[in-house]
Motif scaffolding. Structure first.
Motif, mmCIF file in Angstrom:
data_model
loop_
_atom_site.group_PDB
_atom_site.id
_atom_site.type_symbol
_atom_site.label_atom_id
_atom_site.label_comp_id
_atom_site.label_asym_id
_atom_site.label_seq_id
_atom_site.Cartn_x
_atom_site.Cartn_y
_atom_site.Cartn_z
ATOM 1 N N ARG A 73 -2.092 1.935 -9.775
ATOM 2 C CA ARG A 73 -1.897 2.518 -8.422
ATOM 3 C C ARG A 73 -0.419 2.705 -8.074
ATOM 4 N NH1 ARG A 73 -3.940 -2.691 -7.613
ATOM 5 N NH2 ARG A 73 -2.703 -4.124 -6.655
ATOM 6 N N ASP A 74 -0.152 3.321 -6.818
ATOM 7 C CA ASP A 74 1.145 3.463 -6.415
ATOM 8 C C ASP A 74 2.159 4.465 -7.198
ATOM 9 O OD1 ASP A 74 0.088 1.757 -4.707
ATOM 10 O OD2 ASP A 74 1.391 0.243 -5.713
ATOM 11 N N TYR B 135 8.783 -6.068 0.779
ATOM 12 C CA TYR B 135 8.044 -5.848 0.091
ATOM 13 C C TYR B 135 7.542 -4.509 -0.076
ATOM 14 C CZ TYR B 135 4.471 -6.685 -3.737
ATOM 15 O OH TYR B 135 3.699 -6.749 -4.667
ATOM 16 N N ALA B 136 7.042 -3.980 -1.541
ATOM 17 C CA ALA B 136 6.485 -2.763 -1.496
ATOM 18 C C ALA B 136 7.455 -1.540 -0.897
ATOM 19 C CB ALA B 136 5.154 -2.613 -0.698
ATOM 20 N N LEU C 100 -7.796 2.046 4.770
ATOM 21 C CA LEU C 100 -6.425 2.391 4.975
ATOM 22 C C LEU C 100 -6.245 4.006 5.117
ATOM 23 C CD1 LEU C 100 -4.739 -0.342 2.775
ATOM 24 C CD2 LEU C 100 -4.822 -0.368 5.289
ATOM 25 N N TRP D 110 8.756 -2.856 3.573
ATOM 26 C CA TRP D 110 7.717 -3.458 4.553
ATOM 27 C C TRP D 110 8.247 -4.962 4.947
ATOM 28 C CZ3 TRP D 110 2.864 -5.812 2.352
ATOM 29 C CH2 TRP D 110 1.967 -6.461 3.238
ATOM 30 N N TRP E 9 -4.212 4.794 -0.436
ATOM 31 C CA TRP E 9 -3.422 3.726 -0.720
ATOM 32 C C TRP E 9 -1.961 4.327 -1.062
ATOM 33 C CZ3 TRP E 9 -5.592 -1.302 -3.397
ATOM 34 C CH2 TRP E 9 -6.424 -1.840 -2.598
ATOM 35 N N SER E 10 -0.967 3.611 -1.499
ATOM 36 C CA SER E 10 0.290 4.008 -1.362
ATOM 37 C C SER E 10 0.771 5.048 -2.468
ATOM 38 C CB SER E 10 1.123 2.705 -1.687
ATOM 39 O OG SER E 10 1.162 1.788 -0.542
ATOM 40 N N GLU F 108 3.566 -3.409 -8.795
ATOM 41 C CA GLU F 108 2.933 -2.346 -7.587
ATOM 42 C C GLU F 108 4.170 -1.576 -7.263
ATOM 43 O OE1 GLU F 108 -0.418 -4.437 -5.151
ATOM 44 O OE2 GLU F 108 1.444 -5.518 -4.644
ATOM 45 N N CYS F 109 3.964 -0.449 -6.600
ATOM 46 C CA CYS F 109 4.988 0.433 -6.139
ATOM 47 C C CYS F 109 6.162 0.616 -6.874
ATOM 48 C CB CYS F 109 5.374 -0.116 -4.688
ATOM 49 S SG CYS F 109 3.876 -0.186 -3.504
ATOM 50 N N GLN G 134 1.189 2.725 5.131
ATOM 51 C CA GLN G 134 -0.242 2.211 4.972
ATOM 52 C C GLN G 134 -0.709 1.661 6.369
ATOM 53 O OE1 GLN G 134 -2.239 1.568 1.596
ATOM 54 N NE2 GLN G 134 -1.255 3.692 2.104
ATOM 55 N N TRP H 245 -5.073 -6.346 7.306
ATOM 56 C CA TRP H 245 -5.259 -5.510 6.236
ATOM 57 C C TRP H 245 -6.743 -5.057 5.526
ATOM 58 C CZ3 TRP H 245 -7.150 -5.335 0.936
ATOM 59 C CH2 TRP H 245 -6.539 -4.251 0.230
ATOM 60 N N ASN I 142 1.254 -1.642 6.484
ATOM 61 C CA ASN I 142 2.147 -2.349 5.513
ATOM 62 C C ASN I 142 3.118 -1.163 4.693
ATOM 63 O OD1 ASN I 142 -0.922 -1.903 4.555
ATOM 64 N ND2 ASN I 142 -0.014 -2.328 2.448
ATOM 65 N N ASP I 143 2.777 -1.115 3.477
ATOM 66 C CA ASP I 143 3.913 -0.218 2.795
ATOM 67 C C ASP I 143 4.321 1.001 3.274
ATOM 68 O OD1 ASP I 143 2.458 -2.237 1.301
ATOM 69 O OD2 ASP I 143 1.831 -0.494 -0.147
HETATM 70 N N1 DQQ Z 1 -0.219 -2.026 -0.943
HETATM 71 C C1 DQQ Z 1 -1.251 -0.910 -1.127
HETATM 72 C C2 DQQ Z 1 -1.402 -0.683 -2.568
HETATM 73 C C3 DQQ Z 1 -0.104 -1.184 -3.029
HETATM 74 C C4 DQQ Z 1 0.035 -2.530 -2.151
HETATM 75 C C5 DQQ Z 1 -2.591 -0.873 -0.566
HETATM 76 C C6 DQQ Z 1 1.132 -3.114 -2.302
HETATM 77 O O1 DQQ Z 1 -1.145 0.657 -3.072
HETATM 78 O O2 DQQ Z 1 0.016 -1.715 -4.235
HETATM 79 O O3 DQQ Z 1 -2.396 -1.067 0.935
HETATM 80 O O4 DQQ Z 1 1.734 -3.946 -0.933
#
Ligand code: DQQ
Length: 581
Positions: A184-185, A316-317, A84, A334, A116-117, A242-243, A71, A79, A54-55
């Motif tokens: 997060r992120d 996204y992200a 991860l 992503w 995570w991210s 997020e992100c 990720q 997922w 993903n991200d």
């Molecule tokens: N994906 C990550 C997170 C983030 C999210 C986890 C966004 O850190 O918030 O895989 O797609």
């Protein structure tokens, strides 16, 4: 030969050569197999050789190499909330990629359920050292921010990362009201005039999505600022932010990108947030007051619907980085699958990255422009050109001579007869995605008559037209101006109706009276990335044709309106296959 020496040889050949295979197009590669695994695997979009991605995380350029972390679930094609890791690849040109061992894996109590991210920052002193900030998920699924540094800064490949003994360096604590599962992120950090580092972290408090601000003098000890850098209003429908990404851009339409810590005259700032509800990457352009640490957007907003988006399809992200070698800001995002999970598991991989895009502020100062990095053009081969041609209403014109499942197509249209455009019905909701889908949001239908449009490209079309994806424009008349609707319609993209066939739409800020309408589509087996108005509105879509695959895919230009439009230019290329992971 031992595995490690094979790996070393492969890496050496990657670093010495330019990676692009000149003879092998994916059509040749793929004709031998029609397995789900290979049919939908993109040729020139970044993705790991197997399992889930993903991200994009921590993109940067270091010692002449581009690094992309991502990720990754090493255990499967879906997922996972507890396994991860940070995948890691390097590139000399952002086109050919070489896969390295995982950079971060769950090894500590604070990240036992996943790394995570996060982002990378090149800390200038001493000697430009890269530092990663990332989110760790602990045994209770609580989130904290953590730091990792390269084991050996003189290794341009940055193969090994060491987690700080001071981790976690940002954590929810009593009294600071941080929700432990919505924190997060961390973004790339920037340095203020006062020599303090700043970083933003995505969060949610009640209904409010927010970008929390943290400050540090030494990059190790961080304190939370009294106020977030910015947040959505109460009763926001965006969900968690997020992100978050925060960076400066130059005014006057300059393509030149700026380092994240750059400030001063002719600079505006962009705050991008990934709104969890609806999975949208929205952005605000505004003024950043470095002394007050306040960000004031030019336009207020009600919810994510009113904000411009990087991309109006699946994207996204995302995260940008400053590429000092070419003085540009580059965006990674992503693009998720649109297939059902069983199919992802069967094909053994899921998730791709969009082609990296150079990003800058439009000369109007009101929107960002994105364009695929120019390096991707080295994959173009066997050009097909068409100049000045009237496309009568109801025409379908095949573009032959390109590998239609793996192509780059640019077309531009001139539209006269603007007075013939259909007037916008005041009862319609001004939502481009709904208009493209022919819906009004309340169960009623929107009937857009075939007048000035739809015209555009039919991509990944099967011979008998049982399957096709259409990317097109329709012009509507509003009060005194014209509205250009850009749509990517996936409803006929596959006979497999289990896939998500959502139609996407955007308004394109182009005045058709004075400008041609241009469209570029990057077509790569199961992805169609389209750029309208030279990057003013963009739509990425995933499609899984069952008939229009490999050599069986066709490319057409169409005008399904009743009035003529003129093709002023069409250029299409087959795309070569780079080496990816
Ligand atoms: N994906 C990550 C997170 C983030 C999210 C986890 C966004 O850190 O918030 O895989 O797609």
């Amino acid at each position: 030969m031992a595995i490690s020496s094979i790996w070393l040889l492969a890496m050496l050949s990657f670093l010495l050569g330019n990676g692009v295979s000149h003879t092998e197009t994916s059509n040749q590669t793929l004709s031998s197999t029609s397995s789900l695994n290979q049919t939908y695997r993109p040729s020139f979009h970044f993705h790991p050789s197997k399992n889930w991605m993903n991200d994009p995380n921590g993109p940067m350029r270091y010692k002449g190499l581009y690094h992309l972390f991502y990720q990754h679930n090493p255990k499967g094609a879906t997922w996972s909330n507890n396994s991860l890791v940070w995948g890691h690849s390097i590139s000399k040109d952002l086109v050919n990629w070489f896969s390295l061992p995982h950079a971060l894996t769950p090894t500590k109590p604070y990240d036992t359920n996943g790394c995570w991210s996060g982002s990378a920052t090149i800390v200038p002193h001493p000697r430009g050292k890269p530092v990663i900030l990332y989110t760790g998920i602990d045994h209770k699924f609580h989130q904290t921010q953590n730091m990792a540094v390269p084991k050996n800064v003189s290794d341009p490949l940055l193969r090994e990362w060491v987690k700080s003994t001071k981790n976690p360096i940002m954590a929810p604590s009593l009294g600071n009201k941080i929700n432990t599962t919505s924190f997060r992120d961390p973004s790339t950090a920037w340095l203020g005039h006062d020599n303090w580092w700043r970083v933003i972290v995505g969060a949610q408090e009640g209904d409010k999505g927010m970008a929390l601000l943290f400050l540090s003098k030494d990059f190790v000890n961080w304190v939370k600022a009294k106020h977030p850098l910015f947040h959505s209003g109460k009763r926001s429908t965006m969900g968690m932010w997020e992100c978050p990404d925060f960076f400066p851009v130059l005014t006057n339409g300059s393509f030149v990108g700026l380092d994240t810590s750059f400030g001063g005259p002719h600079v505006r700032h962009v705050l991008k947030v990934s709104a969890l509800v609806g999975s949208r990457d929205c952005y605000l352009i505004g003024t950043y007051d470095t002394t007050k640490d306040s960000f004031v957007p030019d336009k207020g907003f009600e919810g994510s619907e009113s904000l411009p988006r990087y991309d109006y399809g699946k994207f996204y992200a995302s995260k940008t980085f400053y590429d000092g070698a070419r003085k540009r800001r580059v965006l990674w995002g992503w693009i998720n699958e649109s297939s059902v999970q069983e199919d992802d598991v069967q094909k053994g991989w899921a998730g791709i990255q969009a082609i990296p895009r150079t990003l800058w502020l439009d000369k109007s100062g009101k929107q960002l422009i994105q364009w695929p990095i120019e390096e991707i053009e080295k994959l173009r081969t066997k050009p097909v050109n068409l100049h000045s041609r009237i496309l009568k209403g109801g025409t379908l014109l095949e573009v032959s001579g390109v590998t239609a499942a793996q192509a780059d197509v640019e077309i531009s249209f001139q539209v006269n007869n603007l007075e013939k455009a259909q007037a916008l019905d005041p009862s319609w909701k001004l939502d481009p995605q709904l208009l493209c889908s022919g819906e009004n949001g309340n169960g009623t239908k929107v009937i857009i008559k075939r007048r000035l449009g739809p015209f555009g490209l039919l991509v990944l079309a099967s011979k008998g037209m049982q399957e096709y994806t259409s990317v097109f424009f329709t012009i509507l008349k509003a009060d005194k101006k014209h509205l250009v609707l850009m749509c990517s319609d996936q409803s006929r993209s596959s006979l497999n109706l289990k896939n998500d066939l959502t139609t996407y739409g955007a308004f394109l800020d182009v005045d058709p009276l004075h400008e041609n309408l241009s469209l570029r589509s990057l077509i790569d087996h199961s992805v169609v990335e389209s750029f309208g108005g030279k990057g003013k509105a963009n739509i990425a879509a995933r499609v899984y044709p069952t008939l229009a695959i490999n050599d069986e895919a066709h490319l057409h230009v169409f005008n399904n309106g009743t009035f003529d439009v003129k093709i002023t230019k069409l250029r299409a290329w087959s795309m070569k296959k780079p080496k990816i992971n």
